[in-house]
Write a protein that holds these residues in place. Structure first.
Motif, mmCIF file in Angstrom:
data_model
loop_
_atom_site.group_PDB
_atom_site.id
_atom_site.type_symbol
_atom_site.label_atom_id
_atom_site.label_comp_id
_atom_site.label_asym_id
_atom_site.label_seq_id
_atom_site.Cartn_x
_atom_site.Cartn_y
_atom_site.Cartn_z
ATOM 1 N N LYS A 2 -0.257 -3.275 2.392
ATOM 2 C CA LYS A 2 -1.114 -2.137 2.037
ATOM 3 C C LYS A 2 -1.117 -1.941 0.525
ATOM 4 O O LYS A 2 -0.118 -2.150 -0.156
ATOM 5 C CB LYS A 2 -0.630 -0.843 2.699
ATOM 6 C CG LYS A 2 -0.709 -0.857 4.209
ATOM 7 C CD LYS A 2 -2.123 -0.689 4.660
ATOM 8 C CE LYS A 2 -2.194 -0.658 6.175
ATOM 9 N NZ LYS A 2 -3.537 -0.794 6.668
ATOM 10 N N LYS A 38 5.992 -5.796 2.813
ATOM 11 C CA LYS A 38 5.978 -5.982 4.275
ATOM 12 C C LYS A 38 4.627 -5.700 4.906
ATOM 13 O O LYS A 38 4.193 -6.415 5.793
ATOM 14 C CB LYS A 38 7.044 -5.105 4.927
ATOM 15 C CG LYS A 38 8.446 -5.615 4.695
ATOM 16 C CD LYS A 38 9.452 -4.858 5.517
ATOM 17 C CE LYS A 38 10.837 -5.424 5.285
ATOM 18 N NZ LYS A 38 11.837 -4.759 6.087
ATOM 19 N N SER A 39 3.956 -4.641 4.475
ATOM 20 C CA SER A 39 2.713 -4.236 5.134
ATOM 21 C C SER A 39 1.458 -4.811 4.488
ATOM 22 O O SER A 39 0.415 -4.888 5.133
ATOM 23 C CB SER A 39 2.597 -2.710 5.149
ATOM 24 O OG SER A 39 2.373 -2.224 3.826
ATOM 25 N N GLY A 63 2.570 1.781 6.151
ATOM 26 C CA GLY A 63 2.672 0.788 5.099
ATOM 27 C C GLY A 63 3.692 1.021 4.019
ATOM 28 O O GLY A 63 3.895 0.162 3.170
#
Length: 143
Positions: free
Chosen positions: A53, A50-51, A27
């Motif tokens: 997380k 992007k993740s 992440g």
């Protein structure tokens, strides 16, 4: 003997030291700009883009080289003022870094928490975390 002690003191004070930014294997991006790192460490990003997380941050205590350098480089504050900022952030509901006693503690916490990043005072040789390049560098060097 006095000359040797003076030379040793000069050498120690003039040595270049470095801090390293590390991240969880899941992440966390492989590279960031220094301006992005500063925003993240000041609680300006709750989740990685992007993740998705959660961003969790870990730093070393301010009595260590890495903690003191983090205060100066990332927060543009003294170590005491950085701690005051963290208390203020708590009162405002802003996430701040968790403070660790040792490099190993930072590495372990970062390794255990997807989305976590941390700052340590030495290069890291671990398969449990990754080194995040900041402005293309794997370490910040300061005298």
């Amino acid at each position: 003997m006095l000359v040797c002690m003076l030379l040793q003191s000069f050498y120690t004070k003039s040595q270049v030291k470095a801090i390293t930014v590390i991240g969880n294997l899941v992440g966390v991006p492989d590279q960031l700009k220094l301006s992005e790192l500063k925003t993240i460490m000041k609680g300006g990003l709750q989740r990685w883009k992007k993740s998705g997380k959660k961003v969790t941050m870990f730093v070393m205590k301010t009595s260590t080289y890495a903690g003191n350098t983090t205060a100066r480089v990332i927060y543009n504050l003294s170590a005491d003022d950085m701690l005051t900022l963290f208390v203020s952030n708590i009162n405002q509901g802003i996430e701040h870094p968790k403070i660790c006693k040792t490099k190993e503690e930072v590495i372990n916490y970062v390794a255990e928490n997807p989305g976590a990043i941390g700052i340590v005072d030495q290069p890291v040789n671990s398969t449990e975390v990754k080194i995040i390049t900041i402005d293309g560098k794997t370490q910040f060097e300061y005298q």
